[in-house]
Design a protein around this motif. Structure first.
Motif, PDB file in Angstrom:
ATOM      1  N   SER A 149     -26.823  15.304  -8.768  1.00 41.49           N
ATOM      2  CA  SER A 149     -26.513  14.020  -9.384  1.00 41.49           C
ATOM      3  C   SER A 149     -26.562  14.134 -10.908  1.00 41.49           C
ATOM      4  CB  SER A 149     -27.516  12.960  -8.907  1.00 41.49           C
ATOM      5  OG  SER A 149     -27.402  11.763  -9.636  1.00 41.49           O
ATOM      6  N   SER A 150     -25.471  13.746 -11.575  1.00 38.84           N
ATOM      7  CA  SER A 150     -25.427  13.744 -13.045  1.00 38.84           C
ATOM      8  C   SER A 150     -25.941  15.060 -13.608  1.00 38.84           C
ATOM      9  CB  SER A 150     -26.242  12.564 -13.592  1.00 38.84           C
ATOM     10  OG  SER A 150     -25.700  11.337 -13.167  1.00 38.84           O
ATOM     11  N   THR A 151     -25.451  16.149 -13.059  1.00 38.77           N
ATOM     12  CA  THR A 151     -25.956  17.486 -13.389  1.00 38.77           C
ATOM     13  C   THR A 151     -24.984  18.209 -14.310  1.00 38.77           C
ATOM     14  OG1 THR A 151     -27.096  17.641 -11.260  1.00 38.77           O
ATOM     15  CG2 THR A 151     -26.658  19.706 -12.407  1.00 38.77           C
ATOM     16  N   PRO A 152     -25.446  18.706 -15.453  1.00 40.50           N
ATOM     17  CA  PRO A 152     -24.548  19.428 -16.361  1.00 40.50           C
ATOM     18  C   PRO A 152     -24.277  20.843 -15.858  1.00 40.50           C
ATOM     19  CG  PRO A 152     -26.774  19.470 -17.223  1.00 40.50           C
ATOM     20  CD  PRO A 152     -26.806  18.588 -15.994  1.00 40.50           C
ATOM     21  N   TYR A 153     -23.101  21.373 -16.244  1.00 41.64           N
ATOM     22  CA  TYR A 153     -22.818  22.776 -15.999  1.00 41.64           C
ATOM     23  C   TYR A 153     -23.161  23.549 -17.267  1.00 41.64           C
ATOM     24  CZ  TYR A 153     -20.560  27.176 -15.044  1.00 41.64           C
ATOM     25  OH  TYR A 153     -20.334  28.530 -14.872  1.00 41.64           O
ATOM     26  N   ILE A 154     -24.074  24.514 -17.147  1.00 45.68           N
ATOM     27  CA  ILE A 154     -24.586  25.244 -18.301  1.00 45.68           C
ATOM     28  C   ILE A 154     -24.133  26.702 -18.225  1.00 45.68           C
ATOM     29  CG2 ILE A 154     -26.632  25.866 -19.624  1.00 45.68           C
ATOM     30  CD1 ILE A 154     -26.187  22.891 -19.417  1.00 45.68           C
ATOM     31  N   ASP A 155     -23.192  27.072 -19.108  1.00 49.09           N
ATOM     32  CA  ASP A 155     -22.791  28.469 -19.231  1.00 49.09           C
ATOM     33  C   ASP A 155     -22.893  28.870 -20.705  1.00 49.09           C
ATOM     34  OD1 ASP A 155     -20.668  27.165 -20.380  1.00 49.09           O
ATOM     35  OD2 ASP A 155     -19.142  27.918 -18.990  1.00 49.09           O
ATOM     36  N   GLY A 198     -31.126  16.651  -6.637  1.00 45.99           N
ATOM     37  CA  GLY A 198     -31.610  16.717  -8.007  1.00 45.99           C
ATOM     38  C   GLY A 198     -30.794  15.827  -8.914  1.00 45.99           C
ATOM     39  N   HIS A 199     -31.466  15.193  -9.884  1.00 49.73           N
ATOM     40  CA  HIS A 199     -30.813  14.284 -10.828  1.00 49.73           C
ATOM     41  C   HIS A 199     -31.041  14.796 -12.249  1.00 49.73           C
ATOM     42  CE1 HIS A 199     -29.219  10.533 -12.387  1.00 49.73           C
ATOM     43  NE2 HIS A 199     -30.340  10.261 -13.038  1.00 49.73           N
ATOM     44  N   HIS A 200     -29.936  14.920 -13.028  1.00 49.05           N
ATOM     45  CA  HIS A 200     -30.012  15.444 -14.403  1.00 49.05           C
ATOM     46  C   HIS A 200     -30.757  16.785 -14.409  1.00 49.05           C
ATOM     47  CE1 HIS A 200     -28.245  12.609 -17.390  1.00 49.05           C
ATOM     48  NE2 HIS A 200     -28.256  11.803 -16.339  1.00 49.05           N
ATOM     49  N   THR A 201     -31.877  16.915 -15.115  1.00 53.52           N
ATOM     50  CA  THR A 201     -32.617  18.184 -15.135  1.00 53.52           C
ATOM     51  C   THR A 201     -32.963  18.624 -13.723  1.00 53.52           C
ATOM     52  OG1 THR A 201     -33.617  17.444 -17.206  1.00 53.52           O
ATOM     53  CG2 THR A 201     -34.550  19.408 -16.178  1.00 53.52           C
ATOM     54  N   GLY A 202     -33.316  17.655 -12.870  1.00 50.37           N
ATOM     55  CA  GLY A 202     -33.627  17.983 -11.485  1.00 50.37           C
ATOM     56  C   GLY A 202     -32.475  18.638 -10.761  1.00 50.37           C
ATOM     57  N   GLY A 203     -31.230  18.307 -11.145  1.00 51.45           N
ATOM     58  CA  GLY A 203     -30.076  18.971 -10.557  1.00 51.45           C
ATOM     59  C   GLY A 203     -29.981  20.423 -10.986  1.00 51.45           C
ATOM     60  N   VAL A 204     -30.294  20.703 -12.250  1.00 47.18           N
ATOM     61  CA  VAL A 204     -30.286  22.090 -12.724  1.00 47.18           C
ATOM     62  C   VAL A 204     -31.365  22.888 -11.998  1.00 47.18           C
ATOM     63  CG1 VAL A 204     -30.464  23.577 -14.744  1.00 47.18           C
ATOM     64  CG2 VAL A 204     -29.410  21.326 -14.955  1.00 47.18           C
ATOM     65  N   VAL A 205     -32.541  22.296 -11.837  1.00 42.05           N
ATOM     66  CA  VAL A 205     -33.610  22.969 -11.092  1.00 42.05           C
ATOM     67  C   VAL A 205     -33.183  23.182  -9.645  1.00 42.05           C
ATOM     68  CG1 VAL A 205     -36.015  22.818 -10.336  1.00 42.05           C
ATOM     69  CG2 VAL A 205     -35.368  21.986 -12.604  1.00 42.05           C
ATOM     70  N   ALA A 206     -32.490  22.210  -9.066  1.00 41.40           N
ATOM     71  CA  ALA A 206     -32.033  22.332  -7.681  1.00 41.40           C
ATOM     72  C   ALA A 206     -31.037  23.479  -7.524  1.00 41.40           C
ATOM     73  CB  ALA A 206     -31.414  21.014  -7.221  1.00 41.40           C
ATOM     74  N   VAL A 207     -30.182  23.693  -8.525  1.00 35.51           N
ATOM     75  CA  VAL A 207     -29.264  24.832  -8.482  1.00 35.51           C
ATOM     76  C   VAL A 207     -30.051  26.134  -8.383  1.00 35.51           C
ATOM     77  CG1 VAL A 207     -27.622  26.187  -9.854  1.00 35.51           C
ATOM     78  CG2 VAL A 207     -27.337  23.704  -9.648  1.00 35.51           C
ATOM     79  N   GLU A 208     -31.068  26.284  -9.239  1.00 39.14           N
ATOM     80  CA  GLU A 208     -31.864  27.509  -9.230  1.00 39.14           C
ATOM     81  C   GLU A 208     -32.630  27.658  -7.924  1.00 39.14           C
ATOM     82  OE1 GLU A 208     -33.711  31.061 -10.138  1.00 39.14           O
ATOM     83  OE2 GLU A 208     -31.937  30.108 -11.031  1.00 39.14           O
TER      84      GLU A 208
END
Length: 280
Positions: free
Chosen positions: A120-126, A95-105
């Protein structure tokens, strides 16, 4: 190189469009928003040399069916429906950017199905990140970057271009054109994916990932590169890699990115720490 093939699959959320290339062990590639499979146009044939590379349009984006609920959880749910329809019990995930967040879920929902994960280029959201994002929005003199008001003379198109230009390499208007084309396809709902990221409770889900993870950062990505450390620290079994000179658009560093992904999926250890120079 293998040719890119296109198809639709029926799911409970409607038809999901996807592109694929090659054959063999499947690797699923998730795009940022408001992009589409096109973000992986250059990567697909490279990974397709040795595996079945699949790049879906996230439900609500690209040529996939529109959806009513834009949340990271709903994106992941829809993509799992697609993978069920394709008969993929196990797969590697990127996953890249938003795709990385979706990949986490997605990896948290189906830990027994994801073999290896590249973020890839994935933010950590807490909670702290959500509050920082909310505070920026409260202070902002203008709306989020892609939310430009439609105007009769079409000036909103040049405004969208201008807002995004700083995130794209100089001399590559072709890459920015591809972004704008994808953004217009989901107009006026262009900000929904960013809002979904800002609301996601990643701190409650990231600990459920059980597979090896590689976190990739692009050093010239001003938005995501500072997130590489915070994200990796939350995944004890994660390795890191840096693409020196890599920028926001994945297409710009497609070759380096595909090399990293292929090496990791082929068995490079999760302690991998690597820097790659941009190709000429």
């Amino acid at each position: 190189m293998s040719e890119i093939r296109f198809a639709y699959a029926g799911t409970p959320q409607g038809q999901v469009h996807y592109a694929e290339c090659g054959s063999g062990a499947p690797v699923v590639l998730l795009h940022q928003t408001p992009r589409s499979w096109d973000e992986y146009r250059e990567v697909l044939p490279l990974l397709g040399r040795a595996r079945r590379a699949i790049a879906p349009d996230t439900p609500g984006f690209g040529a996939s069916a529109r959806i009513a609920e834009h949340t990271i959880e709903n994106y992941a749910r829809g993509l799992l429906h697609l993978l069920d329809a394709l008969g993929l019990d196990e797969f590697d995930l990127v996953g890249h950017h938003t795709g990385g967040v979706v990949a986490v879920e997605l990896a948290a929902r189906a830990p027994d199905r994801v073999r290896r994960l590249v973020l890839s280029s994935t933010p950590y959201i807490d909670a702290a990140a959500r509050e920082r994002r909310a505070a920026r929005e409260r202070r902002a003199a203008r709306p989020p970057i892609d939310a430009v008001g439609e105007r009769p003379d079409g000036a909103h198109l040049t405004e969208l271009w201008a807002r995004r230009a700083a995130f794209y390499p100089e001399g590559r208007p072709d890459l920015l054109t591809r972004f704008v084309r994808d953004a217009l396809r989901v107009w006026p709902d262009v900000e929904h994916g960013h809002a979904a990221v800002s609301a996601y409770r990643m701190e409650e889900r990231i600990g459920l990932i059980g597979c090896p993870v590689l976190c990739v950062g692009a050093s010239a990505d001003p938005y995501a590169f500072p997130e590489l450390g915070p994200l990796t620290e939350r995944i004890p079994h994660a390795g890191t890699a840096v693409i020196e000179g890599g920028a926001v658009p994945l297409e710009f560093q497609a070759g380096q990115f595909a090399d990293l992904v292929a090496a990791f999926l082929d068995g490079a250890g999760v302690s991998l720490t690597q820097e790659m120079e941009p190709r000429e």
